[in-house]
Design an enzyme around this catalytic site. Sequence first.
Site, PDB file in Angstrom:
ATOM      1  N   ASP A 110       0.798  -1.250   0.000  1.00 42.43           N
ATOM      2  CA  ASP A 110       0.000   0.000   0.000  1.00 42.43           C
ATOM      3  C   ASP A 110       0.827   1.295   0.000  1.00 42.43           C
ATOM      4  OD1 ASP A 110      -1.878  -1.971   0.260  1.00 42.43           O
ATOM      5  OD2 ASP A 110      -2.699  -1.273   2.167  1.00 42.43           O
ATOM      6  N   LYS A 134      -6.586  -4.963  -3.155  1.00 46.01           N
ATOM      7  CA  LYS A 134      -7.211  -5.639  -2.013  1.00 46.01           C
ATOM      8  C   LYS A 134      -8.238  -4.705  -1.380  1.00 46.01           C
ATOM      9  CE  LYS A 134      -3.451  -4.391   1.224  1.00 46.01           C
ATOM     10  NZ  LYS A 134      -4.175  -3.647   2.229  1.00 46.01           N
ATOM     11  N   LYS A 156      -7.590  -4.725   4.880  1.00 51.24           N
ATOM     12  CA  LYS A 156      -6.278  -4.387   5.432  1.00 51.24           C
ATOM     13  C   LYS A 156      -5.272  -5.498   5.126  1.00 51.24           C
ATOM     14  CE  LYS A 156      -8.167  -0.689   7.116  1.00 51.24           C
ATOM     15  NZ  LYS A 156      -8.115   0.510   6.260  1.00 51.24           N
ATOM     16  N   VAL A 194       3.220   0.349   4.181  1.00 45.94           N
ATOM     17  CA  VAL A 194       2.503   1.099   5.215  1.00 45.94           C
ATOM     18  C   VAL A 194       1.081   0.559   5.370  1.00 45.94           C
ATOM     19  CG1 VAL A 194       3.871   3.168   4.811  1.00 45.94           C
ATOM     20  CG2 VAL A 194       1.731   2.888   3.568  1.00 45.94           C
ATOM     21  N   THR A 195       0.507   0.760   6.576  1.00 40.72           N
ATOM     22  CA  THR A 195       1.165   1.222   7.771  1.00 40.72           C
ATOM     23  C   THR A 195       1.524   0.011   8.637  1.00 40.72           C
ATOM     24  OG1 THR A 195      -0.899   1.488   9.025  1.00 40.72           O
ATOM     25  CG2 THR A 195      -0.127   3.396   7.793  1.00 40.72           C
ATOM     26  N   CYS A 232      -2.026  -2.386   7.868  1.00 40.14           N
ATOM     27  CA  CYS A 232      -1.998  -3.343   6.753  1.00 40.14           C
ATOM     28  C   CYS A 232      -0.772  -4.251   6.760  1.00 40.14           C
ATOM     29  CB  CYS A 232      -2.140  -2.597   5.432  1.00 40.14           C
ATOM     30  SG  CYS A 232      -3.800  -1.923   5.243  1.00 40.14           S
ATOM     31  N   GLN A 238       8.609 -13.163  21.735  1.00 40.42           N
ATOM     32  CA  GLN A 238       8.227 -14.554  22.016  1.00 40.42           C
ATOM     33  C   GLN A 238       8.847 -15.519  20.993  1.00 40.42           C
ATOM     34  OE1 GLN A 238       3.895 -14.881  23.274  1.00 40.42           O
ATOM     35  NE2 GLN A 238       3.862 -12.853  22.296  1.00 40.42           N
TER      36      GLN A 238
HETATM   37  C1  C5J Z   1      -3.058   0.606   5.566  1.00 43.41           C
HETATM   38  C2  C5J Z   1      -4.788   1.810   6.722  1.00 43.41           C
HETATM   39  N1  C5J Z   1      -2.559   0.400   4.353  1.00 43.41           N
HETATM   40  N2  C5J Z   1      -3.965   2.275   7.655  1.00 43.41           N
HETATM   41  N3  C5J Z   1      -4.328   1.083   5.658  1.00 43.41           N
HETATM   42  O1  C5J Z   1      -2.391   0.410   6.570  1.00 43.41           O
HETATM   43  O2  C5J Z   1      -5.960   2.074   6.772  1.00 43.41           O
END
Ligand code: C5J
Length: 241
Positions: free
Chosen positions: A26, A131, A134, A159-160, A164, A204
């Site tokens: 993304d 997509k 997320k 990101v982020t 996602c 972990q």
């Molecule tokens: C992504 C979002 N790509 N933060 N989307 O992380 O909504």
Amino acid sequence: MSAPLVPAEPSPFPVPLDSTALVIIDMQRDFLLPGGFGETLGNDVDQLAAVVPPLVTLLSAARAAGMTVIHTREGHVPDLSDCPPAKLRRGKPSIRIGDDGPLGRILVRGEYGHDIVDELAPLPGETVLDKPGKGAFYGTDLAGILDRAGITRLIVTGVTTEVCVHTTVREANDRGYDCLVVSDCVGSYFPEFQRIGLEMIKAQGGIFGWVADSAAVRAALPAAPAAVAPGETPLPISASA
Ligand code: C5J
């Protein structure tokens, strides 16, 4: 021949080139530029700018090594039929998904803001996966694409970090993929989420993945073979000017 090893946490991460893909999540104008979806939610988009230069360098190293590259984009079809009403209603954005904004309709496929930033534009032949959610597996054929390409290991960037990237890595982990998240090639609008998001992955004993920085990944990748013009003999490696 044994696979290159990335010195990662919590343990070294092998990157066999024929079964590892670089996944770029993304890196869209809608998240990185003013006027896009990220900013409508009240975020400071400048927080994500630092991801671009190291990711450009890593992408070019992965391409030079011949690694499979997959780009993802979050967004919806123009009639928003793939956008759950709950997602549409969520939060108090200044304008909502599907509304007109300075980069086109917010988070809608085909709009300027929905596409990937120029610096990381996909090359012909690289997969660009749209997509609706997320995670990159939900509502897509990512599992089939990876299966057909023989990919079992993912180097994950984009990101982020806590949304996602995390969702995709958790989905991948549950499906049996090993995921290395590249710490300086993922970004969050919230510095504390960035730090904790990376900690959560590798805690972990690597509960759902591995973490390393891009310099460590690049150092493990083979360099592209030097181009040799027809009729030219390649210089021995030890030759000096
Ligand atoms: C992504 C979002 N790509 N933060 N989307 O992380 O909504």
